[in-house]
Design a protein around this motif. Structure first.
Motif, mmCIF file in Angstrom:
data_model
loop_
_atom_site.group_PDB
_atom_site.id
_atom_site.type_symbol
_atom_site.label_atom_id
_atom_site.label_comp_id
_atom_site.label_asym_id
_atom_site.label_seq_id
_atom_site.Cartn_x
_atom_site.Cartn_y
_atom_site.Cartn_z
ATOM 1 N N ASP B 216 0.837 -1.211 0.000
ATOM 2 C CA ASP B 216 0.000 0.000 0.000
ATOM 3 C C ASP B 216 0.867 1.254 0.000
ATOM 4 N N GLU B 217 1.878 1.207 0.852
ATOM 5 C CA GLU B 217 2.764 2.360 0.979
ATOM 6 C C GLU B 217 3.458 2.652 -0.353
ATOM 7 N N ILE B 218 3.887 1.585 -1.021
ATOM 8 C CA ILE B 218 4.581 1.743 -2.301
ATOM 9 C C ILE B 218 3.621 2.331 -3.345
ATOM 10 N N THR B 219 2.366 1.847 -3.327
ATOM 11 C CA THR B 219 1.375 2.365 -4.276
ATOM 12 C C THR B 219 1.175 3.865 -4.043
ATOM 13 N N ILE B 220 1.040 4.240 -2.775
ATOM 14 C CA ILE B 220 0.828 5.663 -2.460
ATOM 15 C C ILE B 220 2.037 6.485 -2.909
ATOM 16 N N MET B 221 3.215 5.958 -2.617
ATOM 17 C CA MET B 221 4.441 6.673 -3.010
ATOM 18 C C MET B 221 4.457 6.920 -4.517
ATOM 19 N N LYS B 222 4.043 5.878 -5.228
ATOM 20 C CA LYS B 222 4.028 5.950 -6.687
ATOM 21 C C LYS B 222 3.072 7.051 -7.167
ATOM 22 N N TYR B 223 1.897 7.116 -6.544
ATOM 23 C CA TYR B 223 0.902 8.115 -6.959
ATOM 24 C C TYR B 223 1.334 9.533 -6.582
ATOM 25 N N ILE B 224 2.098 9.641 -5.497
ATOM 26 C CA ILE B 224 2.492 10.980 -5.061
ATOM 27 C C ILE B 224 3.654 11.516 -5.898
ATOM 28 N N GLY B 225 4.362 10.608 -6.546
ATOM 29 C CA GLY B 225 5.447 11.073 -7.418
ATOM 30 C C GLY B 225 6.825 10.736 -6.888
ATOM 31 N N ALA B 226 6.902 9.608 -6.154
ATOM 32 C CA ALA B 226 8.214 9.196 -5.660
ATOM 33 C C ALA B 226 9.053 8.688 -6.831
ATOM 34 N N THR B 227 10.338 8.998 -6.786
ATOM 35 C CA THR B 227 11.231 8.494 -7.839
ATOM 36 C C THR B 227 11.530 7.017 -7.563
ATOM 37 N N ASP B 228 12.041 6.343 -8.575
ATOM 38 C CA ASP B 228 12.417 4.936 -8.402
ATOM 39 C C ASP B 228 13.399 4.798 -7.244
ATOM 40 N N PHE B 229 14.359 5.734 -7.187
ATOM 41 C CA PHE B 229 15.367 5.675 -6.132
ATOM 42 C C PHE B 229 14.709 5.735 -4.754
ATOM 43 N N PHE B 230 13.764 6.658 -4.609
ATOM 44 C CA PHE B 230 13.122 6.866 -3.319
ATOM 45 C C PHE B 230 12.364 5.620 -2.868
ATOM 46 N N VAL B 231 11.735 4.937 -3.818
ATOM 47 C CA VAL B 231 10.953 3.743 -3.475
ATOM 48 C C VAL B 231 11.885 2.557 -3.225
ATOM 49 N N GLN B 232 12.909 2.448 -4.073
ATOM 50 C CA GLN B 232 13.740 1.241 -4.020
ATOM 51 C C GLN B 232 14.855 1.298 -2.987
ATOM 52 N N ALA B 233 15.377 2.515 -2.739
ATOM 53 C CA ALA B 233 16.564 2.637 -1.886
ATOM 54 C C ALA B 233 16.407 1.981 -0.506
ATOM 55 N N PRO B 234 15.259 2.161 0.188
ATOM 56 C CA PRO B 234 15.169 1.520 1.508
ATOM 57 C C PRO B 234 15.376 0.006 1.448
ATOM 58 N N TYR B 235 14.894 -0.627 0.377
ATOM 59 C CA TYR B 235 15.043 -2.080 0.269
ATOM 60 C C TYR B 235 16.485 -2.457 -0.056
ATOM 61 N N VAL B 236 17.148 -1.602 -0.843
ATOM 62 C CA VAL B 236 18.565 -1.854 -1.132
ATOM 63 C C VAL B 236 19.375 -1.700 0.159
ATOM 64 N N PHE B 237 19.067 -0.638 0.919
ATOM 65 C CA PHE B 237 19.770 -0.433 2.192
ATOM 66 C C PHE B 237 19.492 -1.604 3.138
ATOM 67 N N GLU B 238 18.249 -2.091 3.118
ATOM 68 C CA GLU B 238 17.883 -3.214 3.978
ATOM 69 C C GLU B 238 18.808 -4.406 3.692
ATOM 70 N N GLY B 239 18.957 -4.726 2.406
ATOM 71 C CA GLY B 239 19.819 -5.847 2.018
ATOM 72 C C GLY B 239 21.271 -5.590 2.389
ATOM 73 N N ILE B 240 21.728 -4.359 2.151
ATOM 74 C CA ILE B 240 23.132 -4.034 2.438
ATOM 75 C C ILE B 240 23.405 -4.118 3.942
ATOM 76 N N ILE B 241 22.461 -3.613 4.734
ATOM 77 C CA ILE B 241 22.664 -3.642 6.195
ATOM 78 C C ILE B 241 22.697 -5.094 6.689
ATOM 79 N N ILE B 242 21.781 -5.917 6.162
ATOM 80 C CA ILE B 242 21.787 -7.341 6.543
ATOM 81 C C ILE B 242 23.154 -7.948 6.208
ATOM 82 N N GLY B 243 23.624 -7.671 5.005
ATOM 83 C CA GLY B 243 24.916 -8.203 4.571
ATOM 84 C C GLY B 243 26.053 -7.698 5.441
ATOM 85 N N PHE B 244 25.999 -6.419 5.797
ATOM 86 C CA PHE B 244 27.072 -5.817 6.595
ATOM 87 C C PHE B 244 27.104 -6.436 7.996
ATOM 88 N N ILE B 245 25.920 -6.481 8.647
ATOM 89 C CA ILE B 245 25.874 -7.077 9.993
ATOM 90 C C ILE B 245 26.276 -8.551 9.906
#
Lengths: 263, 314
Positions: B216-245
């Protein structure tokens, strides 16, 4: 280029939305929209009405570029949606405010955070967010409830939060898909009054998709009526004495997705 | 001047926005990790196990290589002589061998010295029971090389000399050690490859479950005009943080266990202490830390990017 010559011409003529011979066909089904032609000028308030399955929500989705037309041309706010590049879509959408029947609020956050979310997405500096959010909440009459969880609010209040979220980024075009579909008659009327005020005060162009005949006839705005995917009538520019209001069909009570609405 | 100031302000404002977006999306990534605790912990545990095993194999391989090199350097080519070869003849050969460029040192070991060294290393007080030197006739030349690859040439030269009975070389030891080293390397690579695939799969699942729960949050972000980076970056950071820890935990464990294991091995196999020369942890960590962190972060990044491409259509 998102901005073609045609799109520029339309902007010069203050045309916010232009559909030219637009059709939408889902695979192996009857066309959802057939040869739709209409224009909406800056600052206009337009209702798109029709029975369930008439194609009104599909038309709105094409205007917000959630769906692409099978044929025809769509220009919205100077963006040629037939040729818009993927990377330009966020820039286009930042000009829109979108309100849904089911509110689509973030249920794990409070009122303030729901509205601020829209500002964060478009990277508004933190120091400006608080002021903008409180202004938007003030406009919809919820400034005193900004700390409340959205789940603690009534349906009408939740739709006000959704409206504040749609307006906080100061959109040029407000699109509402059955915004009163989940509300009782009085609350629905309040919400429509609010949308009308936004249109009048800020000059925001408004397109509301609704099947609520009562509201349409009371508001005295331009009405585009659809049936089986075709535009069957268009009252044209605002005409307070439009006689067609009284002749609008009494639609069955269903929501935007076609489910019967229970009182 | 006014225009230039306005331009500067606009640049600063742009940089400020970019940083603010970066920190916001990073913070969202951290929040997603927390909201998705179960999957996050499973992913961190898997990648930690994977990198812990990698760390162990890496340390073993590195130490083995070190031991092989030490063995090659320390174990000499030993030349034994036929009966009747005089000490003078042996000394002449010593001088000739010392002149060879691949030779670093030549040591003459008399039969008495050979017995003394053997009895000291292996017999201790029991050596007192021997009245005669059992290693009579075992005087030899210990030849140390500065280039082990030339060992075979030297050996054939020595074997061709009259009076030489036997030439013992360390090639067999070196080959055995190298063979074992390669085997450990291959096995570790296979295990690590399997674990990496499992890690990728788990990280991908973690990110996918996050995407689904935030639909739902992603859909709303999309309608409000979030860039691909803005939507995707948290998930990329999530993976990177998991990998780092997931890469830091095994490094801490290895740091804690390394000396303990070395002490244990040295204690249990004291007889091999001359062969078992371990590298200091600092030397192992010099390469292991950057490799582990790069692998962890890389797996996290790849896992999340793979999932984003599959599940997140902005």
């Amino acid at each position: 280029m998102a901005q073609s010559n045609r799109a520029e011409e339309l902007r010069a003529e203050n045309i916010a939305v232009s559909l030219r011979d637009v059709s939408k066909m889902y695979s192996r089904e009857a066309p959802a929209v057939t040869n739709a032609d209409f224009e909406v000028h800056d600052g206009e308030f337009v209702f798109i009405t029709g029975e369930t399955g008439s194609g009104k929500s599909t038309l709105l989705k094409m205007i917000m570029h959630e769906l692409k037309p099978t044929s025809g041309e769509i220009n919205v706010l100077g963006f040629d949606l037939n040729r818009i590049r993927h990377g330009k879509i966020p820039k286009f959408r930042r000009n829109l405010g979108i309100v849904f029947q089911d509110f689509r609020l973030l249920r794990d956050r409070n009122v303030y955070e729901n509205v601020a979310f829209a500002q964060r997405i478009i990277q508004v500096p933190g120091k400006d967010i608080r002021k903008n959010v409180l202004d938007a909440l003030d406009m919809v009459g919820l400034a005193d409830k900004y700390k409340r969880k959205v789940t603690q609010l009534s349906g009408g209040e939740q739709q006000r939060v959704a409206l504040a979220r749609a307006l906080v980024n100061k959109p040029l075009l407000l699109l509402a898909d059955e915004p009163t579909g989940n509300l009782d008659a009085d609350t629905a009327w309040d919400i429509m009054q609010l949308i009308e005020r936004v249109n009048e005060i800020f000059g925001t162009t408004v397109i509301v998709v609704t099947h609520d005949r009562g509201i349409v006839s009371r508001m005295h705005k331009r009405v585009v009526e659809m049936k089986q995917g075709e535009i069957i009538s268009d009252s044209g520019e605002i005409d307070p004495y439009y006689e067609g209001y009284d002749e609008l069909p009494d639609y069955q009570d269903v929501d935007a997705d076609g489910y019967e609405y229970e009182e | 001047m006014g225009t230039s100031m306005r331009n500067n302000n606009s640049i600063f404002s742009g940089i400020h926005r970019a940083f603010s977006t970066l920190f916001y999306t990073l913070w969202q990534g951290i929040k997603y990790l927390w909201r998705n605790k179960g999957y996050t912990l499973a992913s961190i545990a898997t990648i930690s196990s994977c990198l812990f095993l990698f760390g162990i194999f890496f340390s073993v391989v590195l130490n083995f290589e070190h031991m092989v090199k030490s063995a090659e350097k320390d174990v000499s080519v030993t030349v034994f002589f036929k009966d009747g070869v005089t000490e003078d003849q042996i000394n002449q050969l010593k001088i000739a061998v010392e002149e060879r460029p691949e030779v670093s040192k030549v040591k003459y070991v008399s039969a008495d010295e050979a017995w003394k060294e053997f009895s000291k290393d292996y017999l201790g007080d029991y050596a007192d029971g021997f009245t005669e030197n059992p290693l009579e006739g075992s005087e030899n030349l210990e030849i140390y090389l500065n280039d082990v690859s030339k060992q075979a040439d030297l050996v054939s030269y020595l074997e061709g000399i009259d009076g030489v009975r036997e030439v013992n070389r360390s090639e067999l030891t070196a080959n055995t050690l190298s063979g074992a080293n390669s085997l450990i390397g291959y096995i570790s690579m296979a295990i690590i490859a399997i674990l990496f695939v499992v890690s990728l799969f788990l990280i991908s699942n973690t990110v996918a479950s996050g995407i689904i729960s935030h639909k739902d949050e992603i859909t709303i972000m999309k309608y409000i005009g979030a860039t691909d980076f803005f939507v995707q970056a948290p998930y990329v950071f999530e993976g990177i943080i998991i990998g780092f820890i997931g890469s830091i935990i095994p490094l801490v464990l290895i740091w804690y266990l390394y000396h303990k294991v070395i002490a244990l091995v040295n204690g249990k196999f004291a007889i091999l202490s001359s062969l078992l020369s371990f590298l200091p942890l600092k030397v192992v960590f010099h390469d292991l830390v950057p490799i582990s962190v790069a692998l962890g972060v890389g797996i996290g990044f790849l896992g999340s990017m793979f999932t984003i491409r599959k599940h997140l259509h902005v």
